[in-house]
Motif scaffolding. Structure first.
Motif, PDB file in Angstrom:
ATOM      1  N   LEU A  62      11.112   0.662   3.856  1.00  0.00           N
ATOM      2  CA  LEU A  62       9.827   1.318   2.688  1.00  0.00           C
ATOM      3  C   LEU A  62       9.974   2.334   3.414  1.00  0.00           C
ATOM      4  CD1 LEU A  62       8.773   1.346   0.721  1.00  0.00           C
ATOM      5  CD2 LEU A  62       6.523   0.826   1.716  1.00  0.00           C
ATOM      6  N   THR A  67       3.140   0.645  -3.875  1.00  0.00           N
ATOM      7  CA  THR A  67       3.265   0.349  -2.355  1.00  0.00           C
ATOM      8  C   THR A  67       3.717   1.387  -1.343  1.00  0.00           C
ATOM      9  OG1 THR A  67       5.937   1.387  -2.227  1.00  0.00           O
ATOM     10  CG2 THR A  67       5.694  -1.491  -2.734  1.00  0.00           C
ATOM     11  N   ASP A  75      -4.069   2.173   2.623  1.00  0.00           N
ATOM     12  CA  ASP A  75      -2.903   1.299   2.534  1.00  0.00           C
ATOM     13  C   ASP A  75      -2.150   1.379   3.820  1.00  0.00           C
ATOM     14  OD1 ASP A  75      -2.980   3.697   2.056  1.00  0.00           O
ATOM     15  OD2 ASP A  75      -0.951   3.125   1.391  1.00  0.00           O
ATOM     16  N   GLU A 107      -1.059  -2.548   6.103  1.00  0.00           N
ATOM     17  CA  GLU A 107       0.576  -1.554   6.886  1.00  0.00           C
ATOM     18  C   GLU A 107      -0.088  -2.179   8.309  1.00  0.00           C
ATOM     19  OE1 GLU A 107       2.099   1.035   6.362  1.00  0.00           O
ATOM     20  OE2 GLU A 107       2.602   1.393   3.990  1.00  0.00           O
TER      21      GLU A 107
END
Length: 148
Positions: free
Chosen positions: A9, A115, A137, A141
């Motif tokens: 990502l 995301t 976030d 992860e």
């Protein structure tokens, strides 16, 4: 594969940000082929000059992960505007109206809004140096997956 997801990502964000910034640089400064191969867009021209500025600044911010979610939100909106105001009146489908780049960038940036930036991010480096906690976030992860 799941362990590599944040890195994939992050690489995705870097490449997309670079491509978007290159579009802006081409339009604003006439580099990399210029605005449609014909030089730069005159300053203040609506909407092209403002779109190019969003592309350059937003793409750079996304590339470097400096406010990625907000920059991606603005970039996504600008590409939606470009598609519906510039391309869609010419024909219904992106293949017919030349709007594929606008449509794809719009959805790619909307995905980044949800995301987040992934790994390989400068925001994480700045958080470490300042001693601040990483954002929620980023903590998610790094957390190991819990089996149900």
């Amino acid at each position: 594969m799941n362990r590599a997801q944040p890195y994939a990502l992050g690489l995705f964000r870097i490449v997309v940000g670079l491509l978007f910034a290159c579009h802006g640089a081409a339009s604003l400064f006439g580099v990399l082929g210029g605005a449609m191969g014909g030089g730069s867009i005159p300053a203040g021209t609506w909407p092209g000059w403002y779109a190019a500025l969003i592309q350059l600044v937003g793409g750079t911010l996304i590339l470097l992960d400096l406010g990625t979610r907000l920059a991606a939100f603005v970039a996504s909106g600008s590409m939606a505007y470009a598609y519906f105001k510039v391309h869609q009146p010419e024909a219904l489908f992106p293949l017919q109206n030349g709007g594929e780049p606008s449509a794809v960038f719009c959805w790619v940036f909307l995905l980044l809004v949800f995301t987040g930036p992934g790994s390989l991010a400068l925001d994480r480096l700045f958080a470490r140096r300042s001693g601040a906690e990483p954002s929620a976030d980023r903590t998610r992860e790094q957390a190991p997956a819990v089996a149900a």
